[in-house]
Design a protein around this motif. Sequence first.
Motif, PDB file in Angstrom:
ATOM      1  N   ALA A 292     -13.659   8.043  11.346  1.00 51.13           N
ATOM      2  CA  ALA A 292     -14.506   7.339  12.316  1.00 51.13           C
ATOM      3  C   ALA A 292     -13.662   6.667  13.396  1.00 51.13           C
ATOM      4  O   ALA A 292     -13.950   6.778  14.594  1.00 51.13           O
ATOM      5  N   TYR A 293     -12.602   5.988  12.995  1.00 52.35           N
ATOM      6  CA  TYR A 293     -11.763   5.323  13.990  1.00 52.35           C
ATOM      7  C   TYR A 293     -10.853   6.301  14.723  1.00 52.35           C
ATOM      8  O   TYR A 293     -10.466   6.056  15.877  1.00 52.35           O
ATOM      9  N   ARG A 294     -10.527   7.420  14.099  1.00 54.13           N
ATOM     10  CA  ARG A 294      -9.769   8.442  14.818  1.00 54.13           C
ATOM     11  C   ARG A 294     -10.599   8.982  15.981  1.00 54.13           C
ATOM     12  O   ARG A 294     -10.067   9.235  17.069  1.00 54.13           O
ATOM     13  N   SER A 295     -11.912   9.125  15.757  1.00 50.55           N
ATOM     14  CA  SER A 295     -12.791   9.589  16.838  1.00 50.55           C
ATOM     15  C   SER A 295     -12.853   8.586  17.981  1.00 50.55           C
ATOM     16  O   SER A 295     -13.190   8.948  19.113  1.00 50.55           O
ATOM     17  N   ALA A 296     -12.533   7.308  17.695  1.00 48.50           N
ATOM     18  CA  ALA A 296     -12.540   6.268  18.719  1.00 48.50           C
ATOM     19  C   ALA A 296     -11.151   6.035  19.306  1.00 48.50           C
ATOM     20  O   ALA A 296     -10.953   5.094  20.082  1.00 48.50           O
ATOM     21  N   GLY A 297     -10.175   6.874  18.924  1.00 48.79           N
ATOM     22  CA  GLY A 297      -8.842   6.763  19.486  1.00 48.79           C
ATOM     23  C   GLY A 297      -7.920   5.793  18.770  1.00 48.79           C
ATOM     24  O   GLY A 297      -6.893   5.395  19.321  1.00 48.79           O
ATOM     25  N   ILE A 298      -8.263   5.409  17.536  1.00 46.74           N
ATOM     26  CA  ILE A 298      -7.443   4.467  16.774  1.00 46.74           C
ATOM     27  C   ILE A 298      -6.970   5.153  15.496  1.00 46.74           C
ATOM     28  O   ILE A 298      -7.771   5.724  14.754  1.00 46.74           O
ATOM     29  N   SER A 299      -5.666   5.093  15.243  1.00 43.46           N
ATOM     30  CA  SER A 299      -5.097   5.701  14.048  1.00 43.46           C
ATOM     31  C   SER A 299      -5.007   4.656  12.938  1.00 43.46           C
ATOM     32  O   SER A 299      -4.383   3.610  13.106  1.00 43.46           O
ATOM     33  N   LEU A 300      -5.640   4.953  11.807  1.00 45.65           N
ATOM     34  CA  LEU A 300      -5.623   4.053  10.653  1.00 45.65           C
ATOM     35  C   LEU A 300      -4.850   4.689   9.508  1.00 45.65           C
ATOM     36  O   LEU A 300      -4.766   5.915   9.410  1.00 45.65           O
ATOM     37  N   PRO A 301      -4.303   3.870   8.603  1.00 49.80           N
ATOM     38  CA  PRO A 301      -3.663   4.423   7.400  1.00 49.80           C
ATOM     39  C   PRO A 301      -4.680   5.175   6.553  1.00 49.80           C
ATOM     40  O   PRO A 301      -5.893   5.056   6.740  1.00 49.80           O
ATOM     41  N   ARG A 302      -4.180   5.926   5.591  1.00 48.51           N
ATOM     42  CA  ARG A 302      -5.052   6.796   4.787  1.00 48.51           C
ATOM     43  C   ARG A 302      -5.739   6.074   3.639  1.00 48.51           C
ATOM     44  O   ARG A 302      -6.826   6.477   3.227  1.00 48.51           O
ATOM     45  N   THR A 303      -5.145   5.016   3.104  1.00 47.47           N
ATOM     46  CA  THR A 303      -5.656   4.440   1.861  1.00 47.47           C
ATOM     47  C   THR A 303      -6.354   3.103   2.086  1.00 47.47           C
ATOM     48  O   THR A 303      -6.074   2.394   3.058  1.00 47.47           O
ATOM     49  N   THR A 304      -7.227   2.745   1.156  1.00 53.23           N
ATOM     50  CA  THR A 304      -7.946   1.476   1.257  1.00 53.23           C
ATOM     51  C   THR A 304      -6.988   0.295   1.239  1.00 53.23           C
ATOM     52  O   THR A 304      -7.156  -0.657   2.003  1.00 53.23           O
ATOM     53  N   TYR A 305      -5.987   0.337   0.362  1.00 51.28           N
ATOM     54  CA  TYR A 305      -5.093  -0.813   0.243  1.00 51.28           C
ATOM     55  C   TYR A 305      -4.141  -0.929   1.424  1.00 51.28           C
ATOM     56  O   TYR A 305      -3.499  -1.966   1.595  1.00 51.28           O
ATOM     57  N   ALA A 306      -4.044   0.108   2.266  1.00 53.82           N
ATOM     58  CA  ALA A 306      -3.307  -0.010   3.527  1.00 53.82           C
ATOM     59  C   ALA A 306      -4.263  -0.360   4.668  1.00 53.82           C
ATOM     60  O   ALA A 306      -3.907  -1.109   5.576  1.00 53.82           O
ATOM     61  N   GLN A 307      -5.489   0.167   4.618  1.00 57.90           N
ATOM     62  CA  GLN A 307      -6.460  -0.106   5.678  1.00 57.90           C
ATOM     63  C   GLN A 307      -6.832  -1.585   5.755  1.00 57.90           C
ATOM     64  O   GLN A 307      -7.097  -2.103   6.843  1.00 57.90           O
ATOM     65  N   ILE A 308      -6.840  -2.277   4.624  1.00 50.81           N
ATOM     66  CA  ILE A 308      -7.229  -3.685   4.646  1.00 50.81           C
ATOM     67  C   ILE A 308      -6.225  -4.517   5.450  1.00 50.81           C
ATOM     68  O   ILE A 308      -6.558  -5.602   5.935  1.00 50.81           O
ATOM     69  N   ASN A 309      -5.010  -4.020   5.618  1.00 55.30           N
ATOM     70  CA  ASN A 309      -3.986  -4.725   6.392  1.00 55.30           C
ATOM     71  C   ASN A 309      -3.797  -4.133   7.787  1.00 55.30           C
ATOM     72  O   ASN A 309      -2.826  -4.446   8.474  1.00 55.30           O
ATOM     73  N   ALA A 310      -4.731  -3.285   8.212  1.00 55.96           N
ATOM     74  CA  ALA A 310      -4.581  -2.583   9.491  1.00 55.96           C
ATOM     75  C   ALA A 310      -5.189  -3.345  10.661  1.00 55.96           C
ATOM     76  O   ALA A 310      -5.209  -2.834  11.770  1.00 55.96           O
ATOM     77  N   GLY A 311      -5.701  -4.528  10.421  1.00 56.88           N
ATOM     78  CA  GLY A 311      -6.301  -5.309  11.500  1.00 56.88           C
ATOM     79  C   GLY A 311      -6.305  -6.784  11.157  1.00 56.88           C
ATOM     80  O   GLY A 311      -5.547  -7.242  10.307  1.00 56.88           O
ATOM     81  N   ARG A 312      -7.186  -7.496  11.812  1.00 58.28           N
ATOM     82  CA  ARG A 312      -7.284  -8.949  11.588  1.00 58.28           C
ATOM     83  C   ARG A 312      -8.331  -9.227  10.520  1.00 58.28           C
ATOM     84  O   ARG A 312      -9.456  -8.733  10.584  1.00 58.28           O
ATOM     85  N   ARG A 313      -7.948 -10.019   9.522  1.00 55.21           N
ATOM     86  CA  ARG A 313      -8.890 -10.361   8.457  1.00 55.21           C
ATOM     87  C   ARG A 313     -10.017 -11.240   9.012  1.00 55.21           C
ATOM     88  O   ARG A 313      -9.768 -12.130   9.831  1.00 55.21           O
TER      89      ARG A 313
END
Length: 370
Positions: A292-313
């Motif tokens: 979903a975020y790749r379609s918006a031009g943002i690259s996110l990590p692959r895993t949940t435990y990395a995605q939780i640290n990919a932005g602002r809490r």
Amino acid sequence: MAAHRKLRARSLSGNTARTAATLALAGAATATAFDGTGHAEPRLTTAQVKTEVDRLYREAEAATEKYNGAHEKASAAQHRLNSLRDETARRQVRLDTARSALGSFAAAQYRDGTIAPSWQLALSSSPDRYLDGAAFAERAGDRQAKQVSRVRAQLREIERLRGAARVEARSVASRQAELKRQKDTVTAKLKQARQLLERLTPPERAKAADGAPTAPARATRSATGGRSAPTPVAPARVSSGRTSAPIGRATPAPDSRASAAVAYAYRKLGSPYVWGATGPNAFDCSGLIQAAYRSAGISLPRTTYAQINAGRRVSRSQLRPGDLVFFYSGISHVGMYVGNGRMIHAPNPSAPVRVAPIDQMPFAGATRVA
């Protein structure tokens, strides 16, 4: 007198003994069955099956995220190994060229022979021209020495690259072994869940595999008052095919990229859950978020435990559409918040991508990516 003869007891042996033993065991088994003390597998209720299937799905999803992480690391290690091998091959070509040049120079010297410089000066018809040539030869010798030095440095660098490649190759093998372990774990959990569901009738199976966790798994606390959070009422919706978007009052997304990610998630409603999948037609939970975020031009990590640290809490009370919402203590599940207390997520192999309340699973945290 014959009437008073005692009958002699006959010993059991051979086939007679085996037949008697078989009949005795059969009788004992029959008696045990009639007594109700047999070991037949007990019939589980639909609720019990659902509880067990939910547990297996959660464990499979945790293993899936570990698999996704191991796959990411294995791919990176393989890329590094390929780069090292490519660089080694390029340097080997340059080394071979330098060696060839050195070989040609040595062959030329051998063919010309060697004459002492003093005799060459004495025999020369033009001493000035000889001295100029001797100076050139000395400079040529210096260049030759530098070329030999470069060849030696190239040899050392190639050996260093080969050593690094050997280390990286061992890393790749280790990562691949970890991939296999996690894949075997996921496969085993999903097989157990499938076997449990197959013991139910079709209506019972549909009820047990509805994608919503059982009551103990849904228990959660609100972020402010400590009371159980109420299930929000879904907003009115307008639907066209598989695309469904909310209408009416809703909190806006923080920016256009979050809005684009939410729109993508809505377009994927009904897509099947496939572990390890990142789209475009099937997803696991973190794969849906990444796509979903790749379609918006943002690259996110692959895993949940990395995605939780990919932005602002952000806190639960601050959630806005596009925020990532995480569940369970191991951060093993993720969904995309879409407003009104609801999210879009890929639940499990028995349920497709769907809209669900965020309070149906233990809330672990949220992150705003955009």
